[in-house]
Design an enzyme around this catalytic site. Structure first.
Site, PDB file in Angstrom:
ATOM      1  N   GLU A   1       8.357   4.936   3.352  1.00  0.00           N
ATOM      2  CA  GLU A   1       8.806   3.546   3.223  1.00  0.00           C
ATOM      3  C   GLU A   1       8.607   3.017   1.809  1.00  0.00           C
ATOM      4  O   GLU A   1       9.338   2.134   1.355  1.00  0.00           O
ATOM      5  CB  GLU A   1       8.044   2.654   4.215  1.00  0.00           C
ATOM      6  CG  GLU A   1       8.450   2.823   5.665  1.00  0.00           C
ATOM      7  CD  GLU A   1       9.688   2.016   6.018  1.00  0.00           C
ATOM      8  OE1 GLU A   1      10.434   1.605   5.099  1.00  0.00           O
ATOM      9  OE2 GLU A   1       9.924   1.813   7.218  1.00  0.00           O
TER      10      GLU A   1
ATOM     11  N   LYS B   1       0.821  -1.215   0.000  1.00  0.00           N
ATOM     12  CA  LYS B   1       0.000   0.000   0.000  1.00  0.00           C
ATOM     13  C   LYS B   1       0.852   1.261   0.000  1.00  0.00           C
ATOM     14  O   LYS B   1       0.447   2.292  -0.536  1.00  0.00           O
ATOM     15  CB  LYS B   1      -0.979  -0.034   1.177  1.00  0.00           C
ATOM     16  CG  LYS B   1      -0.338  -0.083   2.555  1.00  0.00           C
ATOM     17  CD  LYS B   1      -0.117   1.282   3.163  1.00  0.00           C
ATOM     18  CE  LYS B   1       0.559   1.205   4.509  1.00  0.00           C
ATOM     19  NZ  LYS B   1       0.765   2.555   5.113  1.00  0.00           N
TER      20      LYS B   1
ATOM     21  N   ASP C   1      -6.101  -0.217   4.653  1.00  0.00           N
ATOM     22  CA  ASP C   1      -4.883   0.572   4.796  1.00  0.00           C
ATOM     23  C   ASP C   1      -4.532   1.281   3.493  1.00  0.00           C
ATOM     24  O   ASP C   1      -4.048   2.421   3.492  1.00  0.00           O
ATOM     25  CB  ASP C   1      -3.733  -0.333   5.243  1.00  0.00           C
ATOM     26  CG  ASP C   1      -2.655   0.414   6.001  1.00  0.00           C
ATOM     27  OD1 ASP C   1      -2.798   1.627   6.206  1.00  0.00           O
ATOM     28  OD2 ASP C   1      -1.666  -0.228   6.395  1.00  0.00           O
TER      29      ASP C   1
ATOM     30  N   THR D   1      -4.014   5.340   3.215  1.00  0.00           N
ATOM     31  CA  THR D   1      -2.685   5.827   2.871  1.00  0.00           C
ATOM     32  C   THR D   1      -2.657   6.525   1.517  1.00  0.00           C
ATOM     33  O   THR D   1      -1.867   7.450   1.297  1.00  0.00           O
ATOM     34  CB  THR D   1      -1.678   4.663   2.878  1.00  0.00           C
ATOM     35  OG1 THR D   1      -1.808   3.950   4.107  1.00  0.00           O
ATOM     36  CG2 THR D   1      -0.246   5.158   2.748  1.00  0.00           C
TER      37      THR D   1
ATOM     38  N   SER E   1      -0.619  11.026   5.214  1.00  0.00           N
ATOM     39  CA  SER E   1       0.247   9.914   4.822  1.00  0.00           C
ATOM     40  C   SER E   1       1.560  10.433   4.256  1.00  0.00           C
ATOM     41  O   SER E   1       1.573  11.222   3.309  1.00  0.00           O
ATOM     42  CB  SER E   1      -0.464   9.049   3.776  1.00  0.00           C
ATOM     43  OG  SER E   1       0.451   8.253   3.065  1.00  0.00           O
TER      44      SER E   1
END
Length: 331
Positions: free
Chosen positions: A281, A197, A250, A254, A260
């Site tokens: 990430e 995600k 999620d 996000t 986010s």
């Protein structure tokens, strides 16, 4: 191997002492969750100033300012103190997980709370845990959640995957009125959903940054989820897991919220604005996700386009066809 549970009147009791390794915003919020669920908490921080701040002011001034932390949380710079708890939450960035696990050497329920795929190996975080800490009881916590929402007692639901008795014990240890963990034993599905995600959230941010509109972003989000499901099937994840909190839930949060980091990073990328990838990430996960899919013979054209953009191999003006103009076919 023992689970660390005690028994009272023949029934398993929740873990009484929770260790949290990593005192960033999310680690601190999870420490607060455990304390509010009635647990004793030992929170390890790498930064001496964070330990000092929590100890002196009951506040993590650096990573979660404005949130009062109860006395049930003890901050420490000694990782062994956190590792001595009945169950340990590991809340470090995905690309630093391996080195942390080697130092921690956990031999009890170990809950991974980061989201990503290890760059270079293409391993899910649960696979890294199995490789580095064979004596641990593996678990993973993931779902649509922002640290400050959790710390401010806003309603949040997540998934905890582990061997089912471990998962239900962790539910009892962490669950309270505004924090609702749901138990699962699909570790691969939860790990994949949380990792992928972030990549697709960057893509949705790029579409927003390019000014392509809400309709385009919704289309990209839907097709991204289809990619995620194809890879999930290949690695043995259950479809209901990917349709749940740690997958679709999620992804929606996000990929649509300016809170986010990954979505915001994508927006900046789409606008051509200088920015840092340190907290996104999905930047490291994108090439690892693509490489992992290729190992399984699965095509991820959207993820590949995102990885190429981030690597500087695809110019923004050439990105729109790659992101949005897939060949016409049945859905």
């Amino acid at each position: 191997m023992g689970s660390g549970l005690t028994e009272v009147n023949g029934k398993s009791e929740a873990y009484g002492h929770i260790g949290v390794v990593g005192a960033g915003a999310w680690g601190t919020a999870l420490a607060l969750v455990a304390a509010e669920a009635g647990r004793r908490v030992t929170l390890w921080a790498r930064e001496a100033e964070v330990v000092a701040s929590i100890s002196a002011t009951r506040e993590n001034m650096r990573f979660l300012p404005g949130i009062v932390l109860p006395s049930a949380i003890t901050a420490t710079a000694n990782m062994a103190e956190a590792a001595s708890a009945d169950a340990v939450l590991v809340v470090v960035p995905a690309q630093h997980l391996r080195e942390t696990l080697i130092a921690l050497d956990p031999r009890k329920p170990t809950v991974l709370c980061a989201k990503g795929i290890e760059r270079g190996t293409g391993k899910l975080l649960t696979e890294v845990l199995a490789e580095c800490a064979a004596g641990a009881e593996p678990a993973i916590l993931s779902g649509p959640s922002f640290a400050r929402d959790v710390a401010q007692h806003l309603p949040t639901a997540v998934t905890i995957a582990a061997r089912i008795d471990i998962a239900t014990a962790l539910q009892s240890a962490l669950g309270h009125g505004t924090f609702r963990p749901y138990a699962s034993d699909d570790l691969a599905g939860v790990a994949l959903g949380g990792a992928a995600k972030n990549v697709y959230a960057i893509g949705c941010g790029i579409v927003a940054g390019l000014g392509l509109g809400e309709s385009a972003r919704a289309a990209l989000l839907a097709r991204s989820f289809a990619e995620l499901c194809r890879l999930g099937e290949a690695i043995g994840a259950r479809s209901e897991t990917l349709m749940g909190l740690s997958g679709l839930g999620d992804l929606v949060l996000t990929a649509t919220s300016p809170t986010s980091r990954n979505f915001s990073y994508g927006v900046a990328t789409g606008k051509g604005v200088a920015h840092t990838a340190a907290l996104a990430e999905g930047v490291d996960t994108a090439p690892a996700l693509v490489a992992r899919a290729k190992r399984h013979g699965v095509e991820l054209p959207i993820a590949e386009a995102i990885a190429d953009i981030l690597a500087g191999n695809l110019a923004l003006q050439d990105a729109i066809p790659r992101l949005m103009s897939r060949p016409l076919k049945t859905e």
